[in-house]
Motif scaffolding. Sequence first.
Motif, PDB file in Angstrom:
ATOM      1  N   PHE A 335       0.825  -1.207   0.000  1.00 37.20           N
ATOM      2  CA  PHE A 335       0.000   0.000   0.000  1.00 37.20           C
ATOM      3  C   PHE A 335       0.862   1.261   0.000  1.00 37.20           C
ATOM      4  CE2 PHE A 335      -3.375  -2.892   0.991  1.00 37.20           C
ATOM      5  CZ  PHE A 335      -4.520  -2.264   0.529  1.00 37.20           C
ATOM      6  N   THR A 336       1.975   1.228   0.744  1.00 37.14           N
ATOM      7  CA  THR A 336       2.868   2.384   0.769  1.00 37.14           C
ATOM      8  C   THR A 336       3.450   2.640  -0.620  1.00 37.14           C
ATOM      9  OG1 THR A 336       3.444   1.962   3.084  1.00 37.14           O
ATOM     10  CG2 THR A 336       4.941   3.353   1.831  1.00 37.14           C
ATOM     11  N   LYS A 337       3.914   1.580  -1.269  1.00 33.76           N
ATOM     12  CA  LYS A 337       4.450   1.711  -2.620  1.00 33.76           C
ATOM     13  C   LYS A 337       3.384   2.208  -3.600  1.00 33.76           C
ATOM     14  CE  LYS A 337       8.827   0.411  -3.016  1.00 33.76           C
ATOM     15  NZ  LYS A 337       9.831   1.251  -3.707  1.00 33.76           N
ATOM     16  N   ALA A 338       2.169   1.661  -3.481  1.00 34.73           N
ATOM     17  CA  ALA A 338       1.095   2.056  -4.385  1.00 34.73           C
ATOM     18  C   ALA A 338       0.746   3.532  -4.196  1.00 34.73           C
ATOM     19  CB  ALA A 338      -0.135   1.182  -4.148  1.00 34.73           C
ATOM     20  N   CYS A 339       0.723   3.987  -2.951  1.00 34.88           N
ATOM     21  CA  CYS A 339       0.410   5.393  -2.684  1.00 34.88           C
ATOM     22  C   CYS A 339       1.510   6.315  -3.206  1.00 34.88           C
ATOM     23  CB  CYS A 339       0.206   5.616  -1.187  1.00 34.88           C
ATOM     24  SG  CYS A 339      -1.361   4.960  -0.555  1.00 34.88           S
ATOM     25  N   CYS A 340       2.765   5.939  -2.980  1.00 33.31           N
ATOM     26  CA  CYS A 340       3.876   6.752  -3.494  1.00 33.31           C
ATOM     27  C   CYS A 340       3.792   6.870  -5.008  1.00 33.31           C
ATOM     28  CB  CYS A 340       5.214   6.133  -3.083  1.00 33.31           C
ATOM     29  SG  CYS A 340       5.572   6.246  -1.322  1.00 33.31           S
ATOM     30  N   HIS A 341       3.444   5.765  -5.659  1.00 35.55           N
ATOM     31  CA  HIS A 341       3.293   5.740  -7.114  1.00 35.55           C
ATOM     32  C   HIS A 341       2.174   6.689  -7.545  1.00 35.55           C
ATOM     33  CE1 HIS A 341       3.107   4.051 -11.181  1.00 35.55           C
ATOM     34  NE2 HIS A 341       1.802   3.906 -11.008  1.00 35.55           N
ATOM     35  N   ALA A 342       1.035   6.652  -6.823  1.00 33.00           N
ATOM     36  CA  ALA A 342      -0.108   7.482  -7.186  1.00 33.00           C
ATOM     37  C   ALA A 342       0.152   8.957  -6.892  1.00 33.00           C
ATOM     38  CB  ALA A 342      -1.351   7.000  -6.445  1.00 33.00           C
ATOM     39  N   LEU A 343       0.900   9.245  -5.837  1.00 30.55           N
ATOM     40  CA  LEU A 343       1.171  10.638  -5.460  1.00 30.55           C
ATOM     41  C   LEU A 343       2.016  11.350  -6.509  1.00 30.55           C
ATOM     42  CD1 LEU A 343       1.830  10.212  -1.631  1.00 30.55           C
ATOM     43  CD2 LEU A 343      -0.116  11.361  -2.692  1.00 30.55           C
ATOM     44  N   LYS A 344       2.826  10.609  -7.246  1.00 30.85           N
ATOM     45  CA  LYS A 344       3.600  11.227  -8.330  1.00 30.85           C
ATOM     46  C   LYS A 344       2.684  11.762  -9.418  1.00 30.85           C
ATOM     47  CE  LYS A 344       7.789   8.430  -7.720  1.00 30.85           C
ATOM     48  NZ  LYS A 344       8.703   7.430  -8.351  1.00 30.85           N
ATOM     49  N   GLU A 345       1.605  11.024  -9.675  1.00 29.16           N
ATOM     50  CA  GLU A 345       0.687  11.439 -10.734  1.00 29.16           C
ATOM     51  C   GLU A 345      -0.278  12.522 -10.247  1.00 29.16           C
ATOM     52  OE1 GLU A 345      -2.710   9.525 -13.711  1.00 29.16           O
ATOM     53  OE2 GLU A 345      -1.183   8.238 -12.815  1.00 29.16           O
ATOM     54  N   VAL A 346      -0.626  12.477  -8.967  1.00 26.72           N
ATOM     55  CA  VAL A 346      -1.573  13.458  -8.409  1.00 26.72           C
ATOM     56  C   VAL A 346      -0.883  14.171  -7.248  1.00 26.72           C
ATOM     57  CG1 VAL A 346      -3.959  13.821  -7.669  1.00 26.72           C
ATOM     58  CG2 VAL A 346      -3.372  11.769  -8.954  1.00 26.72           C
ATOM     59  N   PRO A 347       0.048  15.085  -7.531  1.00 26.18           N
ATOM     60  CA  PRO A 347       0.879  15.688  -6.480  1.00 26.18           C
ATOM     61  C   PRO A 347       0.119  16.557  -5.489  1.00 26.18           C
ATOM     62  CG  PRO A 347       1.233  16.814  -8.570  1.00 26.18           C
ATOM     63  CD  PRO A 347       0.410  15.600  -8.872  1.00 26.18           C
ATOM     64  N   GLU A 348      -1.088  17.040  -5.865  1.00 26.50           N
ATOM     65  CA  GLU A 348      -1.817  17.890  -4.933  1.00 26.50           C
ATOM     66  C   GLU A 348      -2.278  17.137  -3.684  1.00 26.50           C
ATOM     67  OE1 GLU A 348      -4.769  17.076  -8.408  1.00 26.50           O
ATOM     68  OE2 GLU A 348      -2.601  17.311  -8.091  1.00 26.50           O
ATOM     69  N   VAL A 349      -2.402  15.807  -3.789  1.00 23.34           N
ATOM     70  CA  VAL A 349      -2.775  15.017  -2.611  1.00 23.34           C
ATOM     71  C   VAL A 349      -1.615  14.971  -1.619  1.00 23.34           C
ATOM     72  CG1 VAL A 349      -3.657  12.780  -1.814  1.00 23.34           C
ATOM     73  CG2 VAL A 349      -4.320  13.659  -4.053  1.00 23.34           C
ATOM     74  N   ASN A 350      -0.413  15.241  -2.121  1.00 28.41           N
ATOM     75  CA  ASN A 350       0.795  15.229  -1.282  1.00 28.41           C
ATOM     76  C   ASN A 350       1.241  16.649  -0.927  1.00 28.41           C
ATOM     77  OD1 ASN A 350       2.870  13.577  -0.045  1.00 28.41           O
ATOM     78  ND2 ASN A 350       4.302  14.424  -1.533  1.00 28.41           N
ATOM     79  N   ALA A 351       0.340  17.622  -1.136  1.00 34.05           N
ATOM     80  CA  ALA A 351       0.684  19.022  -0.903  1.00 34.05           C
ATOM     81  C   ALA A 351      -0.050  19.542   0.327  1.00 34.05           C
ATOM     82  CB  ALA A 351       0.336  19.854  -2.132  1.00 34.05           C
TER      83      ALA A 351
END
Length: 502
Positions: A335-351
């Motif tokens: 799940f951690t890897k999957a989230c890191c992968h997704a956050l690259k595509e949708v950076p606003e979720v990581n902002a």
Amino acid sequence: MTTEVRVPTLGESVTEATVATWFKKPGDVVAADEMLCELETDKVTVEVPSPAAGTLTEIVASEGTTVGVDALLANITEGATAAAPAPAANDAAPTAAAGKSVDVMVPSLGESVTEATVSSWFKKVGDAVAQDEMLCELETDKVSVEVPSPAAGVLAEIVAPEGSTVDASAKLAVIAAGAAGTVAAPAADMQSASTTAPAAGGKDVEDAPSAKKAMAEAGISRDAVTASGKDGRVMKEDVAKAIASATTAPAAASPQPTAMPRGPVNADDAGREERVKMTRLRQTIARRLKDAQNAAAILTTYNEVDMTETMALRKEYKELFEKKHGVKLGFMSFFTKACCHALKEVPEVNAEIDGTDIVYKNFVHMGIAAGTPQGLVVPVIRDADQMSFAEIEKAIAEKGKRARDGKLSMAEMQGGTFTISNGGVYGSLMSSPILNPPQSGILGMHKIQDRPMVINGEIKIRPMMYLALSYDHRIVDGKGAVTFLVRVKEALEDPRRLLMDL
């Protein structure tokens, strides 16, 4: 021999301090570890102890001077033969041996933590203690901290009893180093003396220069400020609290939404109730969760993931994985890897939002929510996007154990950019997680449950998990939130996509 007195480490991101007060003057005899001066930063007040016994020969940085880390404050000439300073009024209780008195101070509580509550004393006045033996436990709004004895001897005085709130530079107790007998004076008398002593001398104490300046700028009198410094000294943060109190007082007079009061309880029910004061950690959890709801526009989007392929991959390699890496292969690393992968595509979720700015993080510091007997804590795995499956599993296992044991430091729970919460370990089938401010997203994992699914026109039993993404709608639009959750779903249903960066 001359010994230099230098500015100690002031904490993460703090590079300078102001010399607030000197407790000694040139020519004074000082004992080793005796407090020489007090430094004031924009976050905490730091007392500087003498590195050696001797005579204070020179003060290089006078009161009001701004100094950097490791700057020279003073010089001490070692080898002075005069007696150590006499004990203060609240240290006057006799001990069975003429050993040196050693103060037990509040240890470092971590960045942004300014006070703690004394939750338990493991020793009582008169008890013999060994060096590094645990004396008491402090509770902050984030972690519990055990305080060891700085020297072997007898606990001569408890300055801060259980339940009292102390600041980051407060004295907790006094140890009669080397004493072998029992202290004669009762604890209650000593605590009474320690309570009244500062008030008696407070009028003759010089306030911190920065506090004087702040009071002058704000136009408030010293009588309106509650002093928290040594011997009743007013510090800069005391003035800030007084100003904040004066500002909020008019607002407090108007009706404010509060928790609904309890209704009447009959005597029979009241006799079977138990009332327990909320811990500081629980109070902080309650406050932060409510603040998150008040400040952010929280919305939750849901999806479900077929865990068949992830479970098969884990089953196939878990023995080899544990044999090579010495740690079990769990679902959290996937799940951690999957989230890191997704956050690259949708950076606003990581902002996060900072005023009118959006701060995008080009890294992932992953918070992994963990339940403990004291409450929910969120240790942070830094740069999780740069870690392997094995490194993630080791970090999760190590921080999870430290969380359950109450050993997490402040630094280990700060700086997260995104959070994963696994309610499935408790059997939760569906929930809507609350944001962990100032983060803009949190993923809720849930129980894996076999359910009938239509696969290529046929009904098959599949291990399914509901996923929930709560996000701050002020910064994350619905499209971005749904895209993020779909990318997590795709990565878990076909883990090979993680290897191919698809």
